[in-house]
Design an enzyme around this catalytic site. Structure first.
Site, short mmCIF file in Angstrom:
data_model
loop_
_atom_site.label_atom_id
_atom_site.label_comp_id
_atom_site.label_asym_id
_atom_site.label_seq_id
_atom_site.Cartn_x
_atom_site.Cartn_y
_atom_site.Cartn_z
N GLU A 55 34.94 139.69 -69.24
CA GLU A 55 34.28 138.39 -69.36
C GLU A 55 34.99 137.49 -70.38
O GLU A 55 35.09 136.29 -70.19
CB GLU A 55 32.80 138.55 -69.74
CG GLU A 55 31.93 139.06 -68.60
CD GLU A 55 31.88 138.10 -67.42
OE1 GLU A 55 32.13 136.89 -67.59
OE2 GLU A 55 31.62 138.58 -66.30
N TYR A 138 26.89 131.96 -72.23
CA TYR A 138 27.25 132.46 -70.90
C TYR A 138 27.66 133.94 -70.96
O TYR A 138 27.18 134.77 -70.18
CB TYR A 138 28.40 131.63 -70.28
CG TYR A 138 29.02 132.39 -69.14
CD1 TYR A 138 28.37 132.45 -67.91
CD2 TYR A 138 30.19 133.13 -69.31
CE1 TYR A 138 28.88 133.23 -66.88
CE2 TYR A 138 30.70 133.91 -68.30
CZ TYR A 138 30.03 133.94 -67.08
OH TYR A 138 30.53 134.73 -66.08
N ASP A 156 28.14 130.25 -64.43
CA ASP A 156 29.52 129.81 -64.66
C ASP A 156 29.85 128.69 -63.67
O ASP A 156 28.96 128.20 -62.97
CB ASP A 156 30.49 131.01 -64.53
CG ASP A 156 30.59 131.53 -63.11
OD1 ASP A 156 29.85 131.03 -62.22
OD2 ASP A 156 31.43 132.42 -62.86
#
Ligand code: SF4
Length: 364
Positions: A55, A138, A156
């Site tokens: 990520e 996020y 996203d």
């Protein structure tokens, strides 16, 4: 006679039924999920370290660019303890070429925090994750959902596009983000939240593509307002683009007769912080390129190359004049710089911008 007319619902007013959306999407995901190296296979327990590493790397970077870096990092540092124990300079070098270098510094700081303050185990809830270096809202949501199965709303760019189309959200970006997040929350299920997050990402990355969405194959097309109207590709709406400001500067490639080249390390904070570079000028809108040699690191017979280096950063575009010169083998490096063998430049933490400088020199 009194006649009643019923006002037709505007497409954007029709909300997709939440449970239906989630179950349709999960069923599609079970047979169409992308195979990605950091993704647990069905029945496997996700590794929080692998999820976190991927990520962070995927922030502002494509899956294709990330794959080789992810595999190299995992081979070299197979768990968070190994990464925490590595010298930060080695991590920066391994990151070179992936861009947005503050991520590499934060990656290392985060590994140290997890190893030192959490006993080498990533926390599973969003709030605790957000306290770690380099983990924003996020990324915290993505890790909580994907690695720990927590219900978290993961939004996203791909998810924003899908949501903007499902509801035909007319507000332009970035103002639409709040509404998009609320809409994404409406359809996020309690169970299989990690799979749902990845399903939304996969839908956006495959069928619900920016220019030519493959709506006929989409599991959500019966509930998609933009598909019904036929204008899906026009969402999300964007505000008129503003031009990136231009900055100018010069960079100096100094060779020593014994095959060494002059390098220095950028300050740890700020743009390209801690990365290696060839000495150069400041980058500014009003830089006078005719005066570039006043900023050369040493006096020498500098020769300007025909081609400039052009590079685009998030907030500005840069054009650099490239100068090259050679000095004798006994020359010492000026303060703050060092000579390294030219054939060892690949081992240095050189960002893409500096690799473009090498390409210009190679053409000369
Ligand atoms: Fe995207 Fe088309 Fe599916 Fe709507 S129907 S979510 S526009 S792919």
């Amino acid at each position: 006679m009194l006649t009643r007319t019923r006002k037709a619902a505007k497409p954007k007013d029709r909300a997709p039924p939440p449970e239906t959306c989630a179950s349709l999407l999960l069923a599609w995901y079970d047979s169409h999920r992308r195979a990605l190296p950091w993704r647990a296979l069905p029945g496997q327990i996700p590794d929080p370290y692998a999820v976190w590493l991927s990520e962070i790397m995927l922030q502002q970077t494509t899956v294709t660019a990330v794959k080789p870096y992810y595999e190299a990092f995992l081979n070299r540092w197979p768990d968070v303890g190994a990464l925490a124990a590595a010298p930060v300079e080695e991590v920066m070098k391994a990151w070179a070429g992936l861009g947005y270098y503050s991520r590499a510094r934060n990656l290392h700081a985060c590994a140290k925090a997890v190893a030192g303050e959490h006993g080498g185990i990533f926390p599973g809830d969003e709030e605790a994750l957000r306290k770690l270096p380099g983990i924003g809202p996020y990324t915290a949501a993505a890790i909580a959902a994907i690695a720990f199965g927590r219900r978290a709303v993961v939004v996203d760019g791909n998810v924003e596009r899908v949501v903007a189309r499902l509801w035909r959200i007319e507000t332009p970006m970035p103002a639409a983000k709040t509404e998009m997040r609320a809409r994404a929350a409406e359809i996020t299920p309690q169970l299989r939240a990690g799979d749902f997050a990845q399903a939304m990402m996969d839908l956006g990355a495959t069928l619900c593509s920016p220019k030519n969405p493959a709506c006929s194959l989409c599991p959500l097309n019966a509930h998609c307002a933009a598909f019904k109207v036929g204008d899906a590709a026009t969402f999300p709406r964007r505000a008129a683009k503003t031009q990136r400001p231009q900055r100018l500067g010069a960079v100096f490639y100094l060779r020593r007769a014994d095959g060494h080249v002059l390098l220095r390390t950028r300050p740890p904070r700020g743009l390209l912080g801690g990365m290696t570079e060839f000495p150069g000028t400041l980058w500014s809108a009003d830089f006078d390129q005719a005066q570039a040699l006043n900023h050369a690191p040493v006096k020498a017979a500098w020769k300007k190359q025909m081609r400039q280096v052009e590079h685009v950063f998030t907030h500005f575009a840069l054009k650099l004049d490239v100068y090259v010169a050679q000095v004798k083998a006994s020359a010492n490096a000026p303060e703050g710089a060092r000579f390294v063998p030219e054939n060892k430049l690949d081992d240095e933490a050189l960002p893409s911008l500096m690799r473009k400088v090498i390409a210009v020199i190679a053409e000369a």
